[in-house]
Scaffold this motif. Sequence first.
Motif, PDB file in Angstrom:
ATOM      1  N   GLN A  42       0.735  -1.178   0.055  1.00 60.41           N
ATOM      2  CA  GLN A  42       0.130   0.065   0.056  1.00 60.41           C
ATOM      3  C   GLN A  42       0.775   1.208   0.133  1.00 60.41           C
ATOM      4  O   GLN A  42       0.579   2.278  -0.499  1.00 60.41           O
ATOM      5  CB  GLN A  42      -0.827   0.130   1.101  1.00 60.41           C
ATOM      6  N   THR A  49      -0.619   4.423  -8.589  1.00 61.26           N
ATOM      7  CA  THR A  49      -1.892   5.187  -9.429  1.00 61.26           C
ATOM      8  C   THR A  49      -1.664   5.248 -10.758  1.00 61.26           C
ATOM      9  O   THR A  49      -0.621   5.554 -11.161  1.00 61.26           O
ATOM     10  CB  THR A  49      -1.550   6.563  -8.631  1.00 61.26           C
ATOM     11  N   ARG A 106       4.238   5.575  -8.918  1.00 62.52           N
ATOM     12  CA  ARG A 106       4.681   4.639  -7.648  1.00 62.52           C
ATOM     13  C   ARG A 106       5.577   5.479  -6.800  1.00 62.52           C
ATOM     14  O   ARG A 106       6.346   6.393  -7.171  1.00 62.52           O
ATOM     15  CB  ARG A 106       5.328   3.629  -8.027  1.00 62.52           C
ATOM     16  N   LYS A 107       5.813   4.967  -5.519  1.00 62.86           N
ATOM     17  CA  LYS A 107       6.752   5.598  -4.678  1.00 62.86           C
ATOM     18  C   LYS A 107       7.913   4.587  -4.613  1.00 62.86           C
ATOM     19  O   LYS A 107       7.948   3.531  -4.817  1.00 62.86           O
ATOM     20  CB  LYS A 107       6.300   5.668  -3.126  1.00 62.86           C
ATOM     21  N   ASP A 125       6.496   5.538   5.172  1.00 63.45           N
ATOM     22  CA  ASP A 125       6.422   6.752   4.459  1.00 63.45           C
ATOM     23  C   ASP A 125       7.453   7.654   4.307  1.00 63.45           C
ATOM     24  O   ASP A 125       7.625   8.579   3.503  1.00 63.45           O
ATOM     25  CB  ASP A 125       4.861   7.268   4.735  1.00 63.45           C
ATOM     26  N   ALA A 139      -3.492  -2.991  -4.260  1.00 61.31           N
ATOM     27  CA  ALA A 139      -4.407  -1.774  -4.189  1.00 61.31           C
ATOM     28  C   ALA A 139      -3.906  -0.535  -4.864  1.00 61.31           C
ATOM     29  O   ALA A 139      -2.891  -0.384  -4.672  1.00 61.31           O
ATOM     30  CB  ALA A 139      -4.799  -1.352  -2.846  1.00 61.31           C
ATOM     31  N   THR A 188      -5.009   3.100  -7.492  1.00 61.42           N
ATOM     32  CA  THR A 188      -5.791   3.977  -7.793  1.00 61.42           C
ATOM     33  C   THR A 188      -5.825   4.321  -9.263  1.00 61.42           C
ATOM     34  O   THR A 188      -4.932   4.609  -9.691  1.00 61.42           O
ATOM     35  CB  THR A 188      -5.622   5.448  -7.000  1.00 61.42           C
ATOM     36  N   LEU A 201      -9.993   3.970  -6.283  1.00 58.58           N
ATOM     37  CA  LEU A 201      -9.354   3.096  -5.561  1.00 58.58           C
ATOM     38  C   LEU A 201      -9.715   1.608  -5.828  1.00 58.58           C
ATOM     39  O   LEU A 201     -11.086   1.580  -5.574  1.00 58.58           O
ATOM     40  CB  LEU A 201      -9.384   3.378  -4.037  1.00 58.58           C
ATOM     41  N   LEU A 202      -8.956   0.798  -6.320  1.00 61.70           N
ATOM     42  CA  LEU A 202      -9.201  -0.465  -6.487  1.00 61.70           C
ATOM     43  C   LEU A 202      -8.353  -1.627  -5.552  1.00 61.70           C
ATOM     44  O   LEU A 202      -7.183  -1.373  -5.541  1.00 61.70           O
ATOM     45  CB  LEU A 202      -9.093  -0.839  -8.194  1.00 61.70           C
ATOM     46  N   LEU A 203      -9.142  -2.451  -5.074  1.00 60.51           N
ATOM     47  CA  LEU A 203      -8.270  -3.376  -4.291  1.00 60.51           C
ATOM     48  C   LEU A 203      -7.592  -4.391  -5.260  1.00 60.51           C
ATOM     49  O   LEU A 203      -7.761  -4.566  -6.349  1.00 60.51           O
ATOM     50  CB  LEU A 203      -9.329  -4.347  -3.396  1.00 60.51           C
ATOM     51  N   GLN A 218      -9.556   9.808   0.688  1.00 66.82           N
ATOM     52  CA  GLN A 218      -8.488   8.830   0.554  1.00 66.82           C
ATOM     53  C   GLN A 218      -7.148   9.686   1.092  1.00 66.82           C
ATOM     54  O   GLN A 218      -6.439   8.896   1.653  1.00 66.82           O
ATOM     55  CB  GLN A 218      -8.155   8.710  -0.884  1.00 66.82           C
ATOM     56  N   HIS A 273      -4.391  12.265 -11.162  1.00 68.48           N
ATOM     57  CA  HIS A 273      -3.904  11.570 -10.016  1.00 68.48           C
ATOM     58  C   HIS A 273      -2.199  11.094  -9.839  1.00 68.48           C
ATOM     59  O   HIS A 273      -1.914  11.060  -9.016  1.00 68.48           O
ATOM     60  CB  HIS A 273      -5.154  10.308  -9.782  1.00 68.48           C
ATOM     61  N   ALA A 274      -2.059  10.666 -11.058  1.00 71.08           N
ATOM     62  CA  ALA A 274      -0.681  10.045 -11.299  1.00 71.08           C
ATOM     63  C   ALA A 274       0.357  10.889 -11.308  1.00 71.08           C
ATOM     64  O   ALA A 274       1.691  10.692 -11.197  1.00 71.08           O
ATOM     65  CB  ALA A 274      -0.702   8.828 -12.123  1.00 71.08           C
ATOM     66  N   ALA A 330     -12.657   5.022   2.101  1.00 73.20           N
ATOM     67  CA  ALA A 330     -11.832   3.882   2.195  1.00 73.20           C
ATOM     68  C   ALA A 330     -10.873   3.789   3.462  1.00 73.20           C
ATOM     69  O   ALA A 330     -10.437   4.935   3.628  1.00 73.20           O
ATOM     70  CB  ALA A 330     -10.971   3.695   1.115  1.00 73.20           C
ATOM     71  N   LEU A 361      -7.092  -3.075   4.027  1.00 76.43           N
ATOM     72  CA  LEU A 361      -7.656  -1.900   3.174  1.00 76.43           C
ATOM     73  C   LEU A 361      -9.184  -2.325   2.675  1.00 76.43           C
ATOM     74  O   LEU A 361      -9.393  -3.356   2.201  1.00 76.43           O
ATOM     75  CB  LEU A 361      -6.810  -1.597   1.906  1.00 76.43           C
ATOM     76  N   LEU A 394     -12.638  -0.699   1.292  1.00 81.07           N
ATOM     77  CA  LEU A 394     -13.382   0.347   0.354  1.00 81.07           C
ATOM     78  C   LEU A 394     -14.574   1.247   1.103  1.00 81.07           C
ATOM     79  O   LEU A 394     -15.118   0.161   2.183  1.00 81.07           O
ATOM     80  CB  LEU A 394     -13.842  -0.052  -1.109  1.00 81.07           C
TER      81      LEU A 394
END
Lengths: 525, 525
Positions: free
Chosen positions: A121, A126, A144-145, A486, A515, A517, A522-524, B121, B461-462, B515, B522, B524
């Motif tokens: 997570q 995204t 991504r991070k 984080d 998961a 976005t 947001l999609l699991l 979120q 978003h990305a 969410a 996680l 939703l």
Amino acid sequence: MNITGEMLIGQSAVRGTEGTLRAINPATNAKIGPDFGAGGASEVARACILAQQAFDTYRETTPEQRAQFLEEIANGILALGPALIERATQESGLPTARLEGERGRTVGQLRLFASVVRSGQYLSATLDSALPERTPPRADLRLRKIAIGPVAVFGASNFPLAFSVAGGDTAAALAAGCPVVVKTHNAHPGTSELVGRVIQQAVAACKLPEGVFSLIIGTGNEVGQALVSHPAIKAVGFTGSRQGGLALMRAAAQRREPIPVYAEMSSINPMFLLPHALAARATQIGSAFIDSLTMGVGQFCTNPGLVIGLAGEHLVQFQEAAQKALQAKAAGTMLTPGIHSAYVDGVERMGKIAGVDTLAHGLAASAPCAAQAVLFSTDAATFLATEQLEDEIFGPSSLIVACRNEDEMRAVAEHLAGQLTATLQLDSDDHALARKLLPTLERKAGRILVNGYPTGVEVSHAMVHGGPFPATSDSRSTSVGASAIDRFVRPVCYQDIPTGLLPTALQDDNPLNLARTVNGELLLG
Amino acid sequence: MNITGEMLIGQSAVRGTEGTLRAINPATNAKIGPDFGAGGASEVARACILAQQAFDTYRETTPEQRAQFLEEIANGILALGPALIERATQESGLPTARLEGERGRTVGQLRLFASVVRSGQYLSATLDSALPERTPPRADLRLRKIAIGPVAVFGASNFPLAFSVAGGDTAAALAAGCPVVVKTHNAHPGTSELVGRVIQQAVAACKLPEGVFSLIIGTGNEVGQALVSHPAIKAVGFTGSRQGGLALMRAAAQRREPIPVYAEMSSINPMFLLPHALAARATQIGSAFIDSLTMGVGQFCTNPGLVIGLAGEHLVQFQEAAQKALQAKAAGTMLTPGIHSAYVDGVERMGKIAGVDTLAHGLAASAPCAAQAVLFSTDAATFLATEQLEDEIFGPSSLIVACRNEDEMRAVAEHLAGQLTATLQLDSDDHALARKLLPTLERKAGRILVNGYPTGVEVSHAMVHGGPFPATSDSRSTSVGASAIDRFVRPVCYQDIPTGLLPTALQDDNPLNLARTVNGELLLG
């Protein structure tokens, strides 16, 4: 496993030649062997360059590889068995049971981060689809991070396992994909070496590049300054004094490339006694408060060093119960001679401040480094006018502030600097006043507790061990709990990258089951 | 709506008495009325104290209230009609069509953040259930992010709408629940007042506390310094020069309570020409590159100021196509006389550096503030040895670096400082080389593009519009896109808080349909 007194630089063990140091048993003030050889700027540079060389490979290991590495460290710490606890007891004066509990927490932390890495997570994956028909067209964008880079970790004296070599900062940084260079805390060099060798072996067992971990020893501040100033280092984790934290913040800001510093520094953790709760259970709260205050000889960052209540018979009852409980508390051995003398000085200074009364002492101290607990009291007007009363005294000392009314209680709350925690003792009839205090406490603290005591920091997903300055250098973060990861990542956006070059986390078929976005939803996984 | 030359402090309009300033039309160097009265430390303090007073109320408005407020601002900007575009054109020299597009982006940004606030979120709502039977028992722990506090925003000259008074930083901060104090950019004070009055009216229409928004005018640096130094301010958003950003970073670090600074400063946005792509379409890339370079007179943070390719016939083809395209490009009016003269100086300096050749110019400039585009070239050895060649020249200037081989190309990539973007022109046969470059570019840049051009930053978003120092002061963040909101929040943990006192986001029945991460999983909303 033998303790040799060497530094660990990648897979090598290196004896430092810039002076020596020895551990001290604070219970006896006796020195403990062996001699540790301190390093200098050249060993720092060697460790940092190895870390830099390891970075690109290590950060792109699979989540499973990194999780297994963390678990390998956890298992290795357990495999050290009683030898680790014995050494840590000698070096810290902490009791065996406490250190066994702390070992459990350290291992639990590493395993929590293994699960955090597996869930992914923290990657904040995204995806925004390309919109070729739009005017102007939108490119395919994916975020991504990634790991921020090699991290310098400065362990804490008060958690020789859980916030030292393989402690929270190291676990979070390794989980994020950052190589770690630890500067040992000189209060527990032997404990540090034992744990450091476990990590060094785990690096080899997991076939990771050797620069993923190094352990440096230094006698003065120069080694720490050199570490924070090295260009390869991209973030700093620190737990310790405000003075130490501020020095690292300055060093980091003065770099050619400034870097983030996560310094957890000082907090007096105010506890507010709301009137109905106080009327209902002054004696019980008074006694439980003293248990929290004296636990671990008061050597917790979250020690309740400040109590705020409304003057009157119930506050008197609270004080009497606290006095009675305190007077039965034995003096405990503090972590180091330095911490002990700072405590004695702090208590002496506090006792001399005009308007401050000494309410009670714990049992007298006789052994070296043993600290006698103490309880002071003052009134809100004095507190609001005397800046020193907010200084942390690290150890079992607390100050009770009597307020004339609710407004004064709110003024004290508003006056406070940043804190790790704020506690409310309240009953349901206190909710109205609590609602007035909460917005202030949210601004001041990283964690707000009701009808509990701030000592005891759960390692879980929702924990925040952080808070506004001077509690920490960066209120946007926590050093305990899952979201500590984080601190050591940064976002990268990939625009129109061909499938074959996309990071796994961002591929169309979501091979890591993350998961994500997608177009704002947001999609699991 | 009239432009009066006043500051906006909460719901008041205040004429500053610390000197006056006027806008300048860069196309003619003529001054434009009216006079603007500059403020000083007392107006800064008034705005900051109002912001502080508004904070607790504003940050706890419902998501719907905050979303509607953002939409009210968006609608108000559109309702200004052509008057806003006309004024912005006069003050910036930017063409009408470009400013209409920028207005669309500004409004789109505000609406994106309205949707971000509604989805929630960014709150990172996280719940860990109490485990009373465990030894030791676990308390009920709940985490949400709250607004960090009042934010100081310094708008950019190059986006008088999208990165100014109601631009990205303001929208993200307001979305997070932070009051905003804007220091106007003196290049477009009239545009700033028009938009500022829209926000001021939206504050009133939405019945928010007046301190949610203020607009301050200052002639020198003192007003900005006073703003960043005011104790009520808890974060800073800035887009501008490296010198300006560094000054704000220093001021923020020197505060009694240091605060985060998000400064987007300088980037030369390297573009790598991989050999197969170059062999296949040197001419096409050369010409498209010049379109990107000269778009908006090169006044984008993501302007491609550096091109890296392998020396040889295909690089020559690329250069010839670029030369040809450039020679047809008209000189364009730059934003301000100051920016224009800095460009002219930068180009002159670059042309004199040993080992640098001037390849081509755009059409000559005649009007005041008109910039003639220019293309330089050098070899990798010179680039690697000459630090100045990495300095940003803000405007339509770029440098082509010819490398003898892939290793030299990789050395140039590794040599680069932090960037907002890095671009690869590649074909499928270039993937092997791209795989070698990508790890370096991920460490150096916030966004990596393939077969595109870095100008044109999608608000989605990305998106990441950020990157390692000196591109920005904080690589952990973006100033464009949905996650820009993350800059202005911090986590708070609630331990055993009774239901009646819990924030809505954390209540058991999830009334905001967020969410949430519950016991590590996680879910939703």
